[in-house]
Design a protein around this motif. Sequence first.
Motif, PDB file in Angstrom:
ATOM      1  N   GLU A 266       9.460   2.750   4.407  1.00  0.00           N
ATOM      2  CA  GLU A 266       9.060   1.705   3.456  1.00  0.00           C
ATOM      3  C   GLU A 266       7.584   1.339   3.487  1.00  0.00           C
ATOM      4  O   GLU A 266       7.244   0.196   3.142  1.00  0.00           O
ATOM      5  N   HIS A 299      17.016   0.680  -0.769  1.00  0.00           N
ATOM      6  CA  HIS A 299      16.768   0.180   0.590  1.00  0.00           C
ATOM      7  C   HIS A 299      15.266   0.080   0.866  1.00  0.00           C
ATOM      8  O   HIS A 299      14.774  -0.967   1.299  1.00  0.00           O
ATOM      9  N   HIS A 303      12.838  -3.395   1.241  1.00  0.00           N
ATOM     10  CA  HIS A 303      12.028  -3.705   2.421  1.00  0.00           C
ATOM     11  C   HIS A 303      10.709  -4.386   2.041  1.00  0.00           C
ATOM     12  O   HIS A 303      10.088  -5.028   2.887  1.00  0.00           O
ATOM     13  N   GLU A 322      16.277  -4.469   9.266  1.00  0.00           N
ATOM     14  CA  GLU A 322      17.194  -3.385   8.896  1.00  0.00           C
ATOM     15  C   GLU A 322      18.590  -3.899   8.525  1.00  0.00           C
ATOM     16  O   GLU A 322      19.157  -3.472   7.527  1.00  0.00           O
ATOM     17  N   TYR A 383      21.501  -1.061  12.292  1.00  0.00           N
ATOM     18  CA  TYR A 383      21.570  -1.014  10.828  1.00  0.00           C
ATOM     19  C   TYR A 383      22.919  -1.543  10.310  1.00  0.00           C
ATOM     20  O   TYR A 383      22.966  -2.547   9.608  1.00  0.00           O
TER      21      TYR A 383
END
Length: 873
Positions: A266, A299, A303, A322, A383
Amino acid sequence: MRDAQPKAIQLSDYRAPNYQVETTHLRFELFNDYTIVHSKLELVRHQADATSLHLDGQELELISIELDGQPLTAERYVLGEESMEIHGLGERHTLAIVTRIYPAKNTALEGLYRSGGMYCTQCEAEGFRRITYYPDRPDVMSVFTTEIIADAEQFPVLLSNGNPVSETVSDGKRHAVWLDPHKKPAYLFALVAGDLKVKEDRFTTMSGRDVVLKIFVEPQNIDKTDYAIDALQRSMRWDEEVYGREYDLDIFMIVAVDDFNMGAMENKGLNVFNSSCVLANPATATDAAYQRIESIVAHEYFHNWSGNRVTCRDWFQLSLKEGFTVFRDAGFSADMNSATVKRVEDAKIMRTVQFAEDGGPMAHPVQPDAYIEISNFYTVTIYEKGCEVVGMLHKILGAEKFRKGSDLYFARHDGQAVTINEFVSAMQDASGIDLTLFKRWYKQAGTPIVSATTKYDAEAKTLSLTLRQHTPDTPKQTNKLPVWIPVQLGLLDANGNDMAIQVEPAAAWTPESQVLHFKEAEQTFVFSGVTTEPVVSLFRDFSAPVKVQFDQTPTDLLFLLKHDSDGFNRWDAGQRLMLHWIEQAAATSEFSLAPTEREALASLLADTELDAAMVAYLLTLPSEAYISEFSDVVDPLRIHTSREAVCQAIAVDLSAEFKDCYLRLCSSDEYAPIPAQMTARALKNLALSYWARVTDEGLEQAQQQFASADNMTDQMAALIVMVNSGNEAVAAPALTSFYQQWQTDPLVVNQWLSAQAGSSAMGTVEHVKYLLAHPAFDWRNPNKVRSVISIFANQSLVNFHREDGAGYALLADAVIRLNSSNPQIASRLLTPLTKWQRLVPTLSQLMKAELQRIMHQGNLSKDVYEVVSKSLG
Ligand code: 0A1
Ligand code: ZN
């Protein structure tokens, strides 16, 4: 590489940094054989009276160092193997350092490295220290300016974080400057240089700002960018609508690289993706790949707020970004596709991979308190369990208060590096709900076991539900305390309808979310007004990451499978029923379906009201990995044989229904990666796999589908059916023709490798060795290593657990080989070997011996050392 035993880093040793870096100015000169990195840091004292500065550095050649414009004399600094300590400092300084690095020799793929003809970076968690000396810790946040100078012809594209400032060409050199106005830690730094093509689009944010979106790829991949752009635009809109989060730069870039250790990264404004997680077109990517791309693009984009704008104080807080971001991307995928299917998929990962981790030698809390190598902590616990913990907060608070909590968290901590505690506090302050007890979820490792018993009193019309919880000991953690478990539940009447719920103590029940709050070691809840004995549906929607022990008869399970209003629990009831069947097959060496069971499966297959992907999941047996979670002593061959027996019985008994279902779902519509089509293909191909298993007609249909498919989902599904048939005369020509068709496309070749390595029928040790020697294989490329070795060890379980230990030896050889070239990958490969203690004695000894062989190699990387030493205990 190390000489002495590596030391663990402890959370309790955390100290705030002595100095902050206000601005970071970097200049990269990229030459063919090496790169020169000039860095200029504006340092400001952060701790009163501090006079020394710690910088991290690895594999660097120091060329020069100046403080406030003067060369720094040798007595002012101490160079360690992986550090530089500067002494005698005051309030503010300018520190200028020049280093030389060798990206082409960087096979670890951390820091700056070459992938094919391009340069790229991976700095999380501790890669920046391989670029220059720097306080490489997430609580040092700085405004970065990056200059890149490289051969103009070879590198038409030069990228870094933030917005572009200028680009000029003179004397054959291209000189680009980027400025990222947002403070960030070094782990979010990125640089890319290459001869890349770009796909461009736009996005207008909720406040009307125009953002340019660009996806950079190697030229041959430019026809594989449409879906990622579409997924990105949908993610940006969703984050505005669901979380009120707007993008904050003029440009958002994604770059696809072939050699990458993980899925994607990210970096601020410049996400770097493993090409397998971003590139797709119908001919080459399966539906599963499209869905993976959708969720990973989301995802990484999410971030930008949960991770970048608000980041982690230290790496013990990794799940802060996460766990929350996985929760956010799961919400996105659920909204884009089917929420129930997404929940089933996530629960499957939790129950197989995460529960296994939580029960093994690498078990750690969502907030660990010690690590040797942080790269080893990018785990399913951080995660996925981290996501489940956030999900429980969502269940406890309800959607509205949760959103208030996240708004408060982002507003309070924008631009800061914070801890998990701050996240929970924001949720607590915004909701007014005391979450002190809830925090135990972050500190205790291990999967709680909840046992449930019920007692129905027909006269009093009450049902008592007694719940007990216990979390087993894990390495270095014993005597765990009870946790706050949200139990979403329903009571089904004789018609299968949900009864209205009234419960004592009333305060333990949240009606909006149908959640019972279970907080002690043992509690009894009494439901009143229960006019007939109900069938209880516990832990609907997988409301907590726990193991449930609740004896329900096959009849009740069949009833839940047919009637539960909660889709997740319908599926779960089916899985529990199938586990009974598999146990039965193991005990008696034979199995056949009872008429009512056959009937139930047949009616699911014919149910066109149900989401087709859901039907596919309902008809899929629990995996061998999941089944093994129920044995104290795991016998992989016995599990495989009994599961196969049940699979065979279902295929035989319902072969006509599978054929009908397959034919009904064959469609001539042009392929599109849209939910309506993807779900139909999932069921169609599942039906084909059962049908082809037991009839020549089905297998011929697979051959025909393979030959005529216009999309990879159907072609690959048919290929896998043929490979799994164990019929060499069918599988071999198909594999050859597939390879000939696709040999120039590495992502497709990886699927071809996996289809073989992961098959119980074909993925033998000998065949895996053949694949490792095949020209398509490359030890330097993590995707190839995963496609063959990880897939073999995690999916072809009967072959991996071969009785002479040859499967274990193959894996250990791979770990030893990769230990020095790419420690992160070597360490990740090790996971299947960490489970030796749970196996039957003969296998257990063989596996342990391989771990010992690795341990005795010496010169182990920290990554491999940590996993092997913890596994050996
Ligand atoms: N933050 C990334 C994961 C990631 C972690 C480490 C990496 O390099 C070793 C790369 C990516 C994510 O959550 O997507
Ligand atoms: Zn992430």
